[in-house]
Design a protein around this motif. Structure first.
Motif, mmCIF file in Angstrom:
data_model
loop_
_atom_site.group_PDB
_atom_site.id
_atom_site.type_symbol
_atom_site.label_atom_id
_atom_site.label_comp_id
_atom_site.label_asym_id
_atom_site.label_seq_id
_atom_site.Cartn_x
_atom_site.Cartn_y
_atom_site.Cartn_z
ATOM 1 N N PRO A 175 0.810 -1.224 0.000
ATOM 2 C CA PRO A 175 0.000 0.000 0.000
ATOM 3 C C PRO A 175 0.845 1.277 0.000
ATOM 4 N N GLN A 176 0.352 2.290 -0.712
ATOM 5 C CA GLN A 176 0.995 3.593 -0.681
ATOM 6 C C GLN A 176 -0.009 4.741 -0.621
ATOM 7 N N GLU A 177 -1.261 4.443 -0.839
ATOM 8 C CA GLU A 177 -2.307 5.464 -0.798
ATOM 9 C C GLU A 177 -2.610 5.839 0.656
ATOM 10 N N PRO A 178 -3.359 6.942 0.878
ATOM 11 C CA PRO A 178 -3.752 7.288 2.246
ATOM 12 C C PRO A 178 -4.372 6.078 2.955
ATOM 13 N N GLY A 179 -3.994 5.886 4.198
ATOM 14 C CA GLY A 179 -4.434 4.726 4.967
ATOM 15 C C GLY A 179 -3.392 3.615 5.010
ATOM 16 N N TRP A 180 -2.279 3.793 4.309
ATOM 17 C CA TRP A 180 -1.211 2.785 4.259
ATOM 18 C C TRP A 180 -0.685 2.452 5.648
ATOM 19 N N ALA A 181 -0.689 3.432 6.558
ATOM 20 C CA ALA A 181 -0.058 3.252 7.871
ATOM 21 C C ALA A 181 -0.699 2.124 8.691
ATOM 22 N N LYS A 182 -1.974 1.836 8.453
ATOM 23 C CA LYS A 182 -2.627 0.766 9.213
ATOM 24 C C LYS A 182 -2.038 -0.607 8.877
ATOM 25 N N HIS A 183 -1.294 -0.705 7.768
ATOM 26 C CA HIS A 183 -0.665 -1.960 7.352
ATOM 27 C C HIS A 183 0.783 -2.082 7.835
ATOM 28 N N TYR A 184 1.301 -1.005 8.416
ATOM 29 C CA TYR A 184 2.723 -0.947 8.769
ATOM 30 C C TYR A 184 3.142 -2.090 9.691
ATOM 31 N N GLY A 185 2.400 -2.286 10.784
ATOM 32 C CA GLY A 185 2.751 -3.327 11.755
ATOM 33 C C GLY A 185 2.809 -4.713 11.133
ATOM 34 N N GLN A 186 1.846 -5.031 10.267
ATOM 35 C CA GLN A 186 1.817 -6.349 9.627
ATOM 36 C C GLN A 186 2.969 -6.510 8.632
ATOM 37 N N ILE A 187 3.254 -5.454 7.857
ATOM 38 C CA ILE A 187 4.347 -5.546 6.881
ATOM 39 C C ILE A 187 5.686 -5.663 7.605
ATOM 40 N N ARG A 188 5.838 -4.929 8.704
ATOM 41 C CA ARG A 188 7.071 -5.043 9.504
ATOM 42 C C ARG A 188 7.190 -6.451 10.081
ATOM 43 N N ALA A 189 6.102 -7.006 10.598
ATOM 44 C CA ALA A 189 6.127 -8.365 11.141
ATOM 45 C C ALA A 189 6.442 -9.386 10.042
ATOM 46 N N ASP A 190 5.843 -9.213 8.868
ATOM 47 C CA ASP A 190 6.133 -10.117 7.752
ATOM 48 C C ASP A 190 7.602 -10.051 7.360
ATOM 49 N N PHE A 191 8.168 -8.836 7.349
ATOM 50 C CA PHE A 191 9.590 -8.687 7.036
ATOM 51 C C PHE A 191 10.437 -9.406 8.087
ATOM 52 N N ASN A 192 10.140 -9.152 9.364
ATOM 53 C CA ASN A 192 10.922 -9.745 10.449
ATOM 54 C C ASN A 192 10.791 -11.264 10.500
ATOM 55 N N ASP A 193 9.652 -11.783 10.091
ATOM 56 C CA ASP A 193 9.436 -13.228 10.127
ATOM 57 C C ASP A 193 10.006 -13.950 8.904
ATOM 58 N N SER A 194 10.386 -13.200 7.893
ATOM 59 C CA SER A 194 10.911 -13.822 6.677
ATOM 60 C C SER A 194 12.432 -13.878 6.727
ATOM 61 N N GLU A 195 12.984 -14.743 5.899
ATOM 62 C CA GLU A 195 14.437 -14.887 5.818
ATOM 63 C C GLU A 195 14.840 -15.041 4.364
ATOM 64 N N GLY A 196 16.125 -14.908 4.123
ATOM 65 C CA GLY A 196 16.655 -15.155 2.784
ATOM 66 C C GLY A 196 16.534 -13.967 1.868
ATOM 67 N N GLU A 197 16.880 -14.226 0.629
ATOM 68 C CA GLU A 197 16.867 -13.177 -0.394
ATOM 69 C C GLU A 197 15.740 -13.446 -1.369
#
Length: 191
Positions: free
Chosen positions: A85-107
């Protein structure tokens, strides 16, 4: 010039001065151990001021994974970035995207896209990690995110085409220069 990663400590503004110094030194290899968002390297590349051989590194393996994926697969990273997301309201997805990043590994292109997105969505663009190596910066306050498009990733991929990307720091960059058989007078490590 635009960078795909928003990263603290960018040396983009210094690239012309650094390029002048490099050009007058007759270097054959350039090593930079603090790649970060790549401002210095991309500035030099855009100005045509890089020597024939370039080694770029950073201690942060996730940063280097993003650069390697943009180098090899800019279209795949771009496709994954377009799903975020990049449109207004994107911030509500921040926590989930950060968690998905932290839970993933590799390239993977998806992980690279999340890191690019988070670097632009986090507070003041300042990437922060805890002792476990997980991104823990809070969300920024932007109405709309400006994400890099496919053209930018493709252009930076071309800039990286002849760059050896390594995970490492200053001693590692020095070692890469020595392995290549270059004397200190013919190789530069920029700090």
């Amino acid at each position: 010039m635009e960078l795909y990663l928003k990263w603290p400590g960018s040396k983009l503004d210094l690239a012309p001065t650094i390029g002048e110094l490099l050009g007058s030194a007759g270097l054959v290899r350039y090593c930079t151990p603090f790649l970060g968002g790549g401002g210095e390297l991309f500035g030099l590349a855009r100005a045509g001021l890089l020597p024939p051989s370039v080694v770029a590194g950073d201690k942060n393996a996730a940063v280097m994974a993003v650069h390697r994926l943009v180098q090899a697969s800019p279209d795949e990273v771009s496709a994954e970035l377009e799903l975020l997301p990049q449109e207004p309201g994107w911030a509500k997805h921040y926590g989930q995207i950060r968690a998905d990043f932290n839970d993933s590994e590799g390239e993977t292109p998806a992980r690279a896209a999340r890191m690019i997105w988070l670097s632009r969505a986090c507070f003041n663009g300042i990437w922060r990690e805890n002792h476990a190596g997980q991104m823990n910066q809070s969300v920024g306050r932007y109405k709309r995110l400006e994400l890099p498009g496919p053209e930018l990733l493709l252009a930076r991929s071309r800039d990286l085409s002849n760059v050896d990307l390594v995970v490492g720091d200053i001693p590692h960059a020095h070692a890469v220069g020595r392995v290549a058989g270059l004397s200190p007078q013919r190789a530069s490590v920029h700090v």
